[in-house]
Design a protein around this motif. Structure first.
Motif, PDB file in Angstrom:
ATOM      1  N   ALA A 186       0.690   5.574  -1.258  1.00 36.30           N
ATOM      2  CA  ALA A 186       1.013   6.576  -0.246  1.00 36.30           C
ATOM      3  C   ALA A 186       1.806   7.756  -0.790  1.00 36.30           C
ATOM      4  O   ALA A 186       1.882   8.798  -0.131  1.00 36.30           O
ATOM      5  CB  ALA A 186       1.796   5.921   0.900  1.00 36.30           C
ATOM      6  N   ASN A 224       0.825  -1.207   0.000  1.00 38.43           N
ATOM      7  CA  ASN A 224       0.000   0.000   0.000  1.00 38.43           C
ATOM      8  C   ASN A 224       0.857   1.254   0.000  1.00 38.43           C
ATOM      9  O   ASN A 224       0.527   2.252  -0.659  1.00 38.43           O
ATOM     10  CB  ASN A 224      -0.930  -0.003   1.217  1.00 38.43           C
ATOM     11  CG  ASN A 224      -2.030  -1.032   1.102  1.00 38.43           C
ATOM     12  OD1 ASN A 224      -2.350  -1.498   0.009  1.00 38.43           O
ATOM     13  ND2 ASN A 224      -2.603  -1.420   2.225  1.00 38.43           N
ATOM     14  N   THR A 225       1.956   1.216   0.738  1.00 38.05           N
ATOM     15  CA  THR A 225       2.858   2.372   0.756  1.00 38.05           C
ATOM     16  C   THR A 225       3.439   2.627  -0.632  1.00 38.05           C
ATOM     17  O   THR A 225       3.459   3.767  -1.109  1.00 38.05           O
ATOM     18  CB  THR A 225       3.990   2.137   1.762  1.00 38.05           C
ATOM     19  OG1 THR A 225       3.436   2.041   3.076  1.00 38.05           O
ATOM     20  CG2 THR A 225       4.997   3.271   1.724  1.00 38.05           C
ATOM     21  N   THR A 244       1.271   7.344   7.530  1.00 32.97           N
ATOM     22  CA  THR A 244       0.381   6.341   8.109  1.00 32.97           C
ATOM     23  C   THR A 244       1.178   5.350   8.946  1.00 32.97           C
ATOM     24  O   THR A 244       2.279   4.950   8.565  1.00 32.97           O
ATOM     25  CB  THR A 244      -0.378   5.580   7.001  1.00 32.97           C
ATOM     26  OG1 THR A 244      -1.065   6.506   6.175  1.00 32.97           O
ATOM     27  CG2 THR A 244      -1.379   4.604   7.605  1.00 32.97           C
ATOM     28  N   VAL A 262       0.735   1.562  10.481  1.00 33.20           N
ATOM     29  CA  VAL A 262      -0.012   0.302  10.537  1.00 33.20           C
ATOM     30  C   VAL A 262       0.605  -0.513  11.669  1.00 33.20           C
ATOM     31  O   VAL A 262       1.772  -0.895  11.599  1.00 33.20           O
ATOM     32  CB  VAL A 262       0.058  -0.463   9.208  1.00 33.20           C
ATOM     33  CG1 VAL A 262      -0.679  -1.796   9.323  1.00 33.20           C
ATOM     34  CG2 VAL A 262      -0.514   0.371   8.073  1.00 33.20           C
ATOM     35  N   LEU A 265      -4.866   1.369  12.249  1.00 32.55           N
ATOM     36  CA  LEU A 265      -4.309   2.272  11.256  1.00 32.55           C
ATOM     37  C   LEU A 265      -4.565   3.687  11.743  1.00 32.55           C
ATOM     38  O   LEU A 265      -5.713   4.062  12.017  1.00 32.55           O
ATOM     39  CB  LEU A 265      -4.946   2.060   9.882  1.00 32.55           C
ATOM     40  CG  LEU A 265      -4.563   0.784   9.128  1.00 32.55           C
ATOM     41  CD1 LEU A 265      -5.440  -0.387   9.560  1.00 32.55           C
ATOM     42  CD2 LEU A 265      -4.694   0.987   7.630  1.00 32.55           C
ATOM     43  N   GLU A 266      -3.509   4.476  11.843  1.00 32.03           N
ATOM     44  CA  GLU A 266      -3.622   5.820  12.387  1.00 32.03           C
ATOM     45  C   GLU A 266      -2.568   6.717  11.757  1.00 32.03           C
ATOM     46  O   GLU A 266      -1.587   6.219  11.165  1.00 32.03           O
ATOM     47  CB  GLU A 266      -3.451   5.780  13.909  1.00 32.03           C
ATOM     48  CG  GLU A 266      -2.147   5.144  14.362  1.00 32.03           C
ATOM     49  CD  GLU A 266      -2.106   4.875  15.847  1.00 32.03           C
ATOM     50  OE1 GLU A 266      -3.153   5.056  16.494  1.00 32.03           O
ATOM     51  OE2 GLU A 266      -1.041   4.507  16.367  1.00 32.03           O
ATOM     52  N   GLU A 276     -11.786   1.966   3.329  1.00 32.94           N
ATOM     53  CA  GLU A 276     -10.840   0.856   3.397  1.00 32.94           C
ATOM     54  C   GLU A 276     -11.070  -0.101   2.241  1.00 32.94           C
ATOM     55  O   GLU A 276     -12.201  -0.485   1.955  1.00 32.94           O
ATOM     56  CB  GLU A 276     -10.989   0.120   4.729  1.00 32.94           C
ATOM     57  CG  GLU A 276     -10.570   0.949   5.926  1.00 32.94           C
ATOM     58  CD  GLU A 276     -10.566   0.134   7.204  1.00 32.94           C
ATOM     59  OE1 GLU A 276     -10.930  -1.057   7.147  1.00 32.94           O
ATOM     60  OE2 GLU A 276     -10.195   0.691   8.247  1.00 32.94           O
ATOM     61  N   ILE A 326      -6.722  -3.680   3.191  1.00 29.19           N
ATOM     62  CA  ILE A 326      -6.846  -3.435   4.625  1.00 29.19           C
ATOM     63  C   ILE A 326      -7.828  -4.420   5.245  1.00 29.19           C
ATOM     64  O   ILE A 326      -7.608  -4.931   6.352  1.00 29.19           O
ATOM     65  CB  ILE A 326      -7.279  -1.983   4.879  1.00 29.19           C
ATOM     66  CG1 ILE A 326      -6.188  -1.022   4.388  1.00 29.19           C
ATOM     67  CG2 ILE A 326      -7.558  -1.754   6.353  1.00 29.19           C
ATOM     68  CD1 ILE A 326      -6.535   0.437   4.552  1.00 29.19           C
ATOM     69  N   LEU A 369      -4.073   8.406   5.266  1.00 27.92           N
ATOM     70  CA  LEU A 369      -5.274   7.667   4.897  1.00 27.92           C
ATOM     71  C   LEU A 369      -6.332   8.548   4.255  1.00 27.92           C
ATOM     72  O   LEU A 369      -7.026   8.136   3.331  1.00 27.92           O
ATOM     73  CB  LEU A 369      -5.866   6.988   6.142  1.00 27.92           C
ATOM     74  CG  LEU A 369      -4.998   5.903   6.794  1.00 27.92           C
ATOM     75  CD1 LEU A 369      -5.606   5.462   8.105  1.00 27.92           C
ATOM     76  CD2 LEU A 369      -4.845   4.725   5.855  1.00 27.92           C
TER      77      LEU A 369
END
Length: 315
Positions: A242, A237-238, A302, A304, A294-295, A274, A278, A269
């Protein structure tokens, strides 16, 4: 006491008091005097207020149950409405909580079967890519080498380009096979597999730093596979979404378990829903009783986090 008996008892008490007053010395004049009207209206107000309070407290747990039902997410288990209120309401909330327990257990079992089948299919495809497609491309590469040795001078450049394209395709096939079936995880362990994963995702546009502590509690093969797949999906995902140039992969022991962290300095995010990646990470985390969050990362990007509980003393 049930909601029925609460309301019935309150109304019955009001009617009994009113009947007692009528049978007693209290009378109502005709026409009704101002003082008598105030007494009657005051009694009516008290009866209505009592009914309102009984209904408010009796139906309050139902409103909380309605909010819980509207926000429940089986991928984030554990949240349950408190059992409270009259007998009917408490029974309904208890039944709802039992239904959630059953649904979460059935979903976990179904996800375990699906992910097991997925891993088996990954292994099968990786084996076929390596044994069949890889061997075919290797044979083609050898034939091209013999052709290049015999080809005229004006054709050798084109044959050389075909060799390079075939070699690049063979390398890509091997890379895909390694991602489908992490052989390094089975052969060298989780720490080496994560270091290899970080090196694989380190490209010209993305630098992945890794920090894997050596003193980790003993994990089951299923847990190691989940940790690896979550790290792989997080870095995927990165790299894809991202818009980051730096990422960090960290695995370390924490009180009560092991924590995996995949952090990037990308766009974060945002408000995007999602996706399947995810969702797949959450389902994998549920299989081993881990918590996935996830924050936003400090300074942007991000985080994870996968927190995997481990029994005390496991080494």
């Amino acid at each position: 006491m049930s909601l029925f008996w609460r309301i019935f008892s309150l109304n019955a008490a009001g009617l009994v008091v009113a009947t007692g007053l009528l049978l007693g010395p209290v009378t109502v004049s005709t026409p009704v005097l101002a003082g008598e009207a105030l007494v009657l209206l005051g009694g009516l107000a008290l009866l209505l207020a009592g009914n309102a309070l009984v209904l408010r407290f009796g139906l309050g747990p139902l409103q909380r149950l309605d909010r819980a039902m509207a926000t429940v997410d089986l991928l984030r288990p554990g949240s349950r409405p408190v059992v409270a209120g009259p007998a009917e309401t408490a029974g309904l909330i208890t039944t709802y909580n039992a239904m959630l327990d059953r649904l979460e257990a059935e979903r976990a079992a179904g996800a375990a079967r699906a992910l097991s089948a997925q891993e088996s299919e990954r292994h099968r495809i990786a084996r076929e890519l390596h044994d069949e497609v890889g061997q075919t491309l290797t044979a083609v590469l050898l034939q091209l080498k013999r052709v290049a040795d015999r080809a005229p001078e004006d054709l050798r450049e084109e044959v050389g380009q075909a060799q390079e394209a075939t070699r690049a395709g063979l390398d890509e096939i091997r890379r895909i096979a390694r991602r489908l079936r992490p052989g390094v995880l089975e052969e060298l362990g989780l720490a080496s597999a994560l270091r290899s994963l970080a090196a694989e995702f380190t490209t010209h546009g993305l630098t992945v730093r890794h920090h894997v502590t050596g003193d980790l509690p003993a994990l089951t093969p299923e847990s190691e596979l989940v940790v690896y797949r979550v790290a792989q999906e997080g870095l995927t995902n990165t790299a894809r979404h991202a818009d980051a140039d730096r990422a960090e992969l960290r695995l370390r022991p924490v009180p009560g378990g092991v924590e995996l962290l995949v952090r990037d300095n990308g766009t974060g995010l945002g408000d995007a829903p999602e996706g399947a990646g995810i969702t797949g990470m959450r389902e994998r985390a549920l299989l081993i009783g881990a918590a996935l969050t996830l924050e936003p990362a400090p300074g942007g990007g991000t985080d994870v986090r996968l927190l995997l509980p481990v029994a005390e003393g496991a080494r």
